[in-house]
Design an enzyme around this catalytic site. Structure first.
Site, PDB file in Angstrom:
ATOM      1  N   LYS A 172       0.839  -1.208   0.000  1.00  0.00           N
ATOM      2  CA  LYS A 172       0.000   0.000   0.000  1.00  0.00           C
ATOM      3  C   LYS A 172       0.875   1.260   0.000  1.00  0.00           C
ATOM      4  O   LYS A 172       0.569   2.245  -0.679  1.00  0.00           O
ATOM      5  CB  LYS A 172      -0.919  -0.020   1.227  1.00  0.00           C
ATOM      6  N   LYS A 240       0.301  11.741   5.909  1.00  0.00           N
ATOM      7  CA  LYS A 240       0.577  10.632   6.830  1.00  0.00           C
ATOM      8  C   LYS A 240       1.191   9.455   6.055  1.00  0.00           C
ATOM      9  O   LYS A 240       2.194   8.865   6.471  1.00  0.00           O
ATOM     10  CB  LYS A 240      -0.738  10.241   7.515  1.00  0.00           C
TER      11      LYS A 240
HETATM   12  P1  NAD Z   1     -11.568   9.221   8.266  1.00  0.00           P
HETATM   13  O1  NAD Z   1     -10.770  10.113   9.116  1.00  0.00           O
HETATM   14  O2  NAD Z   1     -12.690   9.762   7.440  1.00  0.00           O
HETATM   15  O3  NAD Z   1     -12.200   8.048   9.183  1.00  0.00           O
HETATM   16  C1  NAD Z   1     -11.590   7.505  10.320  1.00  0.00           C
HETATM   17  C2  NAD Z   1     -12.671   7.259  11.370  1.00  0.00           C
HETATM   18  O4  NAD Z   1     -12.075   6.609  12.500  1.00  0.00           O
HETATM   19  C3  NAD Z   1     -13.301   8.569  11.896  1.00  0.00           C
HETATM   20  O5  NAD Z   1     -14.717   8.493  11.780  1.00  0.00           O
HETATM   21  C4  NAD Z   1     -12.851   8.627  13.354  1.00  0.00           C
HETATM   22  O6  NAD Z   1     -13.800   9.227  14.215  1.00  0.00           O
HETATM   23  C5  NAD Z   1     -12.666   7.146  13.667  1.00  0.00           C
HETATM   24  N1  NAD Z   1     -11.796   6.870  14.812  1.00  0.00           N
HETATM   25  C6  NAD Z   1     -10.626   7.478  15.138  1.00  0.00           C
HETATM   26  N2  NAD Z   1     -10.099   6.913  16.246  1.00  0.00           N
HETATM   27  C7  NAD Z   1     -10.959   5.928  16.615  1.00  0.00           C
HETATM   28  C8  NAD Z   1     -10.966   4.985  17.670  1.00  0.00           C
HETATM   29  N3  NAD Z   1      -9.977   4.943  18.571  1.00  0.00           N
HETATM   30  N4  NAD Z   1     -12.000   4.117  17.756  1.00  0.00           N
HETATM   31  C9  NAD Z   1     -13.011   4.152  16.841  1.00  0.00           C
HETATM   32  N5  NAD Z   1     -13.052   5.020  15.812  1.00  0.00           N
HETATM   33  C10 NAD Z   1     -12.049   5.893  15.708  1.00  0.00           C
HETATM   34  O7  NAD Z   1     -10.537   8.431   7.338  1.00  0.00           O
HETATM   35  P2  NAD Z   1     -10.822   7.591   5.993  1.00  0.00           P
HETATM   36  O8  NAD Z   1     -10.696   8.482   4.817  1.00  0.00           O
HETATM   37  O9  NAD Z   1     -12.052   6.759   6.169  1.00  0.00           O
HETATM   38  O10 NAD Z   1      -9.512   6.662   5.983  1.00  0.00           O
HETATM   39  C11 NAD Z   1      -9.347   5.584   6.902  1.00  0.00           C
HETATM   40  C12 NAD Z   1      -8.047   4.863   6.568  1.00  0.00           C
HETATM   41  O11 NAD Z   1      -8.093   4.386   5.232  1.00  0.00           O
HETATM   42  C13 NAD Z   1      -6.794   5.753   6.667  1.00  0.00           C
HETATM   43  O12 NAD Z   1      -5.722   4.998   7.164  1.00  0.00           O
HETATM   44  C14 NAD Z   1      -6.565   6.157   5.222  1.00  0.00           C
HETATM   45  O13 NAD Z   1      -5.206   6.464   4.981  1.00  0.00           O
HETATM   46  C15 NAD Z   1      -7.014   4.922   4.483  1.00  0.00           C
HETATM   47  N6  NAD Z   1      -7.507   5.150   3.113  1.00  0.00           N
HETATM   48  C16 NAD Z   1      -8.302   6.232   2.822  1.00  0.00           C
HETATM   49  C17 NAD Z   1      -8.742   6.409   1.501  1.00  0.00           C
HETATM   50  C18 NAD Z   1      -9.604   7.579   1.115  1.00  0.00           C
HETATM   51  O14 NAD Z   1      -9.691   7.852  -0.109  1.00  0.00           O
HETATM   52  N7  NAD Z   1     -10.236   8.295   2.031  1.00  0.00           N
HETATM   53  C19 NAD Z   1      -8.373   5.498   0.509  1.00  0.00           C
HETATM   54  C20 NAD Z   1      -7.612   4.394   0.849  1.00  0.00           C
HETATM   55  C21 NAD Z   1      -7.185   4.234   2.152  1.00  0.00           C
END
Ligand code: NAD
Length: 292
Positions: A172, A240
């Site tokens: 990734k 990040k």
């Molecule tokens: P986001 O910030 O929208 O969602 C993360 C969620 O986790 C939030 O709702 C937050 O409140 C929750 N959270 C944080 N700490 C927590 C805890 N201790 N317990 C429970 N919930 C908790 O992020 P996202 O865009 O959904 O991305 C999530 C992951 O996927 C990241 O690592 C990101 O790098 C990866 N990712 C994102 C994308 C994208 O396009 N957005 C694509 C591929 C991968």
């Protein structure tokens, strides 16, 4: 389908993935520290619970989609984490993008109490999450991969077991390195074309038909051109990921000059307050550099 999923993290990606699991027939109990994060999921039969143990205790599989390494560490090693309350099915799949080394460490700690942890980060963005067409790269034990496969199929179409614990995260990070450099390349091309009064939407169409075509140009290009910075994949999250890439490269060590340069451009965007905006907001750096 039968099976109980404990889902942790209902952000941009997680909420769509949890919905696809529920729509595939699984029972989903979901938790997010922001209690309103799951509101839109209740009509799909997803039970929103108020702590981690209620989501994971009776689960056949626990899936997390959290921002970064510290949040995944909290889910595993925190007071109410998986090490204290292991799921009934002894299977945990972390689909967030985090450090490969931390993944390996957490997987060993869980293995010691009989819980298999897989790293299964994804590519495909919010659109892929919504449509259930994510690319999923999995690291960890082969038996765990087989057990997790039906659940992962509800969220993605391209599913590959790429090696031992941490290998999914490493692949990734390679994906992110290519995406980051590609977005930077598109910014440079758009800035040059704009300075020469080229019609940008038309140029994008032309380029998509040739050898410069890319996922980023296709999916992010229109928002870049229109100056629409609404979040999908946030600048902060890409920063990040680039930090994780550079940390991984320091370990071995592998020089990654283009990644380092792009990381500095992302920092520039963050410094100007674009962190919560989508990755297409990297082009805002060029608005300032070119005075446009
Ligand atoms: P986001 O910030 O929208 O969602 C993360 C969620 O986790 C939030 O709702 C937050 O409140 C929750 N959270 C944080 N700490 C927590 C805890 N201790 N317990 C429970 N919930 C908790 O992020 P996202 O865009 O959904 O991305 C999530 C992951 O996927 C990241 O690592 C990101 O790098 C990866 N990712 C994102 C994308 C994208 O396009 N957005 C694509 C591929 C991968």
């Amino acid at each position: 389908r039968s099976g109980v999923v404990g889902f942790l993290g209902l952000g941009v990606m997680g909420r769509e993935m949890a919905r696809n699991l529920a729509q595939a027939g699984y029972t989903v109990r979901a938790f997010d520290i922001v209690s309103s994060a799951g509101d839109a999921l209740r009509p799909f039969g997803i039970e929103i619970v108020s702590d981690i143990p209620s989501a994971v205790r009776d689960a056949d599989i626990v899936i997390s989609m959290l921002p970064d390494t510290p949040q995944v560490e909290e889910i595993v090693s925190g007071l109410q984490g998986l090490l204290s309350v292991p799921p009934r099915g002894k299977l945990y799949v972390d689909m967030s993008t985090i450090a490969p080394e931390a993944t390996r460490r957490l997987s060993q700690a869980l293995q010691a109490i009989g819980v298999t942890m897989l790293d299964a980060p994804v590519s495909g963005g919010p659109i892929g999450a919504k449509n259930g067409t994510l690319t999923i790269m999995v690291g960890g034990d082969a038996d765990g991969f087989e057990r997790a496969t039906p659940y992962l199929r509800a969220m993605g179409t391209t599913l590959n077991h790429v090696g031992a614990s941490g290998a999914g995260q490493t692949v990734k990070l390679c994906n992110q390195l290519i995406c980051g450099i590609n977005i930077q390349a598109i910014c440079e091309a758009l800035a040059l074309a704009r300075a020469w009064d080229i019609n940008l939407p038309q140029m994008r169409e032309v380029l998509l038909g040739g050898s410069a075509a890319s996922w980023m140009l296709d999916k992010l290009g229109p928002a870049m051109i229109e100056g629409d910075t609404s979040a999908g994949f946030r600048i902060d999250l890409m920063m990040k990921d680039l930090r994780l890439v550079l940390e991984a490269a320091q370990k071995h060590p592998v020089p990654l000059p283009a990644t380092a340069l792009v990381a500095s451009q992302y920092q520039n965007a963050q410094a100007y307050g674009e962190g919560a905006n989508g990755n297409q907001a990297l082009f805002k750096v060029y608005d300032r550099l070119t005075g446009q």
